[in-house]
Design a protein around this motif. Structure first.
Motif, PDB file in Angstrom:
ATOM      1  N   GLN A   1       0.821  -1.208   0.000  1.00 26.83           N
ATOM      2  CA  GLN A   1       0.000   0.000   0.000  1.00 26.83           C
ATOM      3  C   GLN A   1       0.858   1.262   0.000  1.00 26.83           C
ATOM      4  O   GLN A   1       0.503   2.263  -0.628  1.00 26.83           O
ATOM      5  CB  GLN A   1      -0.947   0.005   1.192  1.00 26.83           C
ATOM      6  CG  GLN A   1      -2.037  -1.025   1.072  1.00 26.83           C
ATOM      7  CD  GLN A   1      -2.907  -1.103   2.311  1.00 26.83           C
ATOM      8  OE1 GLN A   1      -2.536  -0.633   3.379  1.00 26.83           O
ATOM      9  NE2 GLN A   1      -4.067  -1.716   2.164  1.00 26.83           N
ATOM     10  N   LEU A   2       2.001   1.222   0.670  1.00 32.40           N
ATOM     11  CA  LEU A   2       2.883   2.385   0.741  1.00 32.40           C
ATOM     12  C   LEU A   2       3.446   2.750  -0.635  1.00 32.40           C
ATOM     13  O   LEU A   2       3.635   3.917  -0.947  1.00 32.40           O
ATOM     14  CB  LEU A   2       4.019   2.127   1.727  1.00 32.40           C
ATOM     15  CG  LEU A   2       4.936   3.287   2.037  1.00 32.40           C
ATOM     16  CD1 LEU A   2       4.174   4.412   2.733  1.00 32.40           C
ATOM     17  CD2 LEU A   2       6.086   2.833   2.911  1.00 32.40           C
ATOM     18  N   TYR A   3       3.692   1.753  -1.463  1.00 22.93           N
ATOM     19  CA  TYR A   3       4.275   1.999  -2.778  1.00 22.93           C
ATOM     20  C   TYR A   3       3.251   1.980  -3.915  1.00 22.93           C
ATOM     21  O   TYR A   3       3.622   2.059  -5.085  1.00 22.93           O
ATOM     22  CB  TYR A   3       5.392   0.993  -3.055  1.00 22.93           C
ATOM     23  CG  TYR A   3       6.638   1.320  -2.275  1.00 22.93           C
ATOM     24  CD1 TYR A   3       7.563   2.238  -2.757  1.00 22.93           C
ATOM     25  CD2 TYR A   3       6.873   0.752  -1.035  1.00 22.93           C
ATOM     26  CE1 TYR A   3       8.695   2.563  -2.041  1.00 22.93           C
ATOM     27  CE2 TYR A   3       8.000   1.070  -0.302  1.00 22.93           C
ATOM     28  CZ  TYR A   3       8.903   1.966  -0.808  1.00 22.93           C
ATOM     29  OH  TYR A   3      10.021   2.292  -0.094  1.00 22.93           O
ATOM     30  N   ALA A   4       1.961   1.912  -3.588  1.00 22.65           N
ATOM     31  CA  ALA A   4       0.918   1.903  -4.620  1.00 22.65           C
ATOM     32  C   ALA A   4       0.875   3.244  -5.347  1.00 22.65           C
ATOM     33  O   ALA A   4       1.056   4.301  -4.741  1.00 22.65           O
ATOM     34  CB  ALA A   4      -0.437   1.616  -3.984  1.00 22.65           C
ATOM     35  N   LEU A   5       0.640   3.190  -6.647  1.00 23.99           N
ATOM     36  CA  LEU A   5       0.558   4.402  -7.456  1.00 23.99           C
ATOM     37  C   LEU A   5      -0.892   4.845  -7.633  1.00 23.99           C
ATOM     38  O   LEU A   5      -1.802   4.010  -7.640  1.00 23.99           O
ATOM     39  CB  LEU A   5       1.175   4.168  -8.837  1.00 23.99           C
ATOM     40  CG  LEU A   5       2.665   3.851  -8.849  1.00 23.99           C
ATOM     41  CD1 LEU A   5       3.131   3.574 -10.268  1.00 23.99           C
ATOM     42  CD2 LEU A   5       3.475   4.967  -8.230  1.00 23.99           C
ATOM     43  N   ARG A   6      -1.075   6.146  -7.775  1.00 25.19           N
ATOM     44  CA  ARG A   6      -2.406   6.683  -8.057  1.00 25.19           C
ATOM     45  C   ARG A   6      -2.870   6.171  -9.419  1.00 25.19           C
ATOM     46  O   ARG A   6      -2.074   6.119 -10.366  1.00 25.19           O
ATOM     47  CB  ARG A   6      -2.380   8.209  -8.089  1.00 25.19           C
ATOM     48  CG  ARG A   6      -2.068   8.867  -6.773  1.00 25.19           C
ATOM     49  CD  ARG A   6      -2.267  10.391  -6.829  1.00 25.19           C
ATOM     50  NE  ARG A   6      -2.025  10.988  -8.132  1.00 25.19           N
ATOM     51  CZ  ARG A   6      -0.919  11.654  -8.462  1.00 25.19           C
ATOM     52  NH1 ARG A   6       0.032  11.813  -7.582  1.00 25.19           N
ATOM     53  NH2 ARG A   6      -0.772  12.173  -9.660  1.00 25.19           N
ATOM     54  N   PRO A   7      -4.136   5.816  -9.547  1.00 26.30           N
ATOM     55  CA  PRO A   7      -4.635   5.314 -10.832  1.00 26.30           C
ATOM     56  C   PRO A   7      -4.545   6.350 -11.947  1.00 26.30           C
ATOM     57  O   PRO A   7      -4.399   5.993 -13.114  1.00 26.30           O
ATOM     58  CB  PRO A   7      -6.096   4.962 -10.558  1.00 26.30           C
ATOM     59  CG  PRO A   7      -6.286   5.010  -9.099  1.00 26.30           C
ATOM     60  CD  PRO A   7      -5.150   5.763  -8.507  1.00 26.30           C
ATOM     61  N   ASP A   8      -4.607   7.628 -11.611  1.00 25.98           N
ATOM     62  CA  ASP A   8      -4.560   8.674 -12.634  1.00 25.98           C
ATOM     63  C   ASP A   8      -3.134   9.137 -12.958  1.00 25.98           C
ATOM     64  O   ASP A   8      -2.946  10.022 -13.795  1.00 25.98           O
ATOM     65  CB  ASP A   8      -5.397   9.876 -12.190  1.00 25.98           C
ATOM     66  CG  ASP A   8      -4.866  10.520 -10.909  1.00 25.98           C
ATOM     67  OD1 ASP A   8      -4.153   9.839 -10.144  1.00 25.98           O
ATOM     68  OD2 ASP A   8      -5.179  11.692 -10.672  1.00 25.98           O
TER      69      ASP A   8
ATOM     70  N   ASP B   1       0.153   9.335 -14.803  1.00 33.68           N
ATOM     71  CA  ASP B   1       0.570   8.920 -16.140  1.00 33.68           C
ATOM     72  C   ASP B   1       2.076   9.033 -16.344  1.00 33.68           C
ATOM     73  O   ASP B   1       2.566   8.780 -17.432  1.00 33.68           O
ATOM     74  CB  ASP B   1      -0.188   9.705 -17.207  1.00 33.68           C
ATOM     75  CG  ASP B   1       0.049  11.201 -17.116  1.00 33.68           C
ATOM     76  OD1 ASP B   1       0.727  11.651 -16.179  1.00 33.68           O
ATOM     77  OD2 ASP B   1      -0.455  11.919 -17.991  1.00 33.68           O
ATOM     78  N   GLY B   2       2.815   9.427 -15.274  1.00 35.88           N
ATOM     79  CA  GLY B   2       4.263   9.489 -15.325  1.00 35.88           C
ATOM     80  C   GLY B   2       4.747  10.472 -16.378  1.00 35.88           C
ATOM     81  O   GLY B   2       3.948  11.118 -17.038  1.00 35.88           O
TER      82      GLY B   2
ATOM     83  N   THR C   1       7.581  14.570  -9.717  1.00 33.96           N
ATOM     84  CA  THR C   1       6.146  14.410  -9.500  1.00 33.96           C
ATOM     85  C   THR C   1       5.910  13.083  -8.803  1.00 33.96           C
ATOM     86  O   THR C   1       6.445  12.054  -9.209  1.00 33.96           O
ATOM     87  CB  THR C   1       5.367  14.446 -10.828  1.00 33.96           C
ATOM     88  OG1 THR C   1       5.849  13.417 -11.679  1.00 33.96           O
ATOM     89  CG2 THR C   1       5.518  15.782 -11.502  1.00 33.96           C
ATOM     90  N   ASN C   2       5.134  13.114  -7.750  1.00 34.24           N
ATOM     91  CA  ASN C   2       4.914  11.922  -6.939  1.00 34.24           C
ATOM     92  C   ASN C   2       3.643  11.212  -7.394  1.00 34.24           C
ATOM     93  O   ASN C   2       2.553  11.750  -7.281  1.00 34.24           O
ATOM     94  CB  ASN C   2       4.812  12.312  -5.466  1.00 34.24           C
ATOM     95  CG  ASN C   2       4.825  11.114  -4.559  1.00 34.24           C
ATOM     96  OD1 ASN C   2       4.781   9.980  -5.003  1.00 34.24           O
ATOM     97  ND2 ASN C   2       4.902  11.371  -3.267  1.00 34.24           N
ATOM     98  N   GLY C   3       3.790  10.006  -7.894  1.00 32.39           N
ATOM     99  CA  GLY C   3       2.652   9.228  -8.335  1.00 32.39           C
ATOM    100  C   GLY C   3       2.103   8.308  -7.266  1.00 32.39           C
ATOM    101  O   GLY C   3       1.141   7.587  -7.496  1.00 32.39           O
ATOM    102  N   ARG C   4       2.714   8.322  -6.089  1.00 35.76           N
ATOM    103  CA  ARG C   4       2.239   7.429  -5.026  1.00 35.76           C
ATOM    104  C   ARG C   4       0.927   7.909  -4.433  1.00 35.76           C
ATOM    105  O   ARG C   4       0.674   9.102  -4.322  1.00 35.76           O
ATOM    106  CB  ARG C   4       3.273   7.326  -3.916  1.00 35.76           C
ATOM    107  CG  ARG C   4       4.514   6.595  -4.332  1.00 35.76           C
ATOM    108  CD  ARG C   4       5.382   6.353  -3.138  1.00 35.76           C
ATOM    109  NE  ARG C   4       6.658   5.815  -3.555  1.00 35.76           N
ATOM    110  CZ  ARG C   4       7.713   5.802  -2.783  1.00 35.76           C
ATOM    111  NH1 ARG C   4       7.654   6.298  -1.572  1.00 35.76           N
ATOM    112  NH2 ARG C   4       8.839   5.288  -3.219  1.00 35.76           N
TER     113      ARG C   4
END
Length: 71
Positions: free
Chosen positions: A29-36, A38-39, A48-51
């Motif tokens: 869960q700590l390393y999960a990326l946001r579904p939106d 796009d890197g 930019t933090n995608g977590r």
């Protein structure tokens, strides 16, 4: 983690570090990326933090999560 980390000291010193189910779920869960997201994580000089979670703490009593062998 499972391939490179070992127990540093104590009776199981040198053995592979085995996470409990709760510990493993916390790391996932700590390393999960946001579904939106796009890197990419780095654009020019901006990070930019995608977590989904920016920081976290799992606090338990000393000795929690140790493997207990039943005799």
């Amino acid at each position: 983690m499972a391939e490179y980390l070992i127990v540093p000291d104590g009776p199981a010193a040198g053995e592979p570090l085995l996470l409990t189910d709760e510990q493993a779920l916390f790391v996932l869960q700590l390393y999960a990326l946001r579904p939106d997201f796009d890197g990419p994580a780095i654009r020019g000089r901006t990070l930019t933090n995608g977590r989904r979670i920016r920081r976290g703490v799992l606090s338990r009593p000393k000795g929690w999560g140790k493997l207990r062998l039943l005799s």
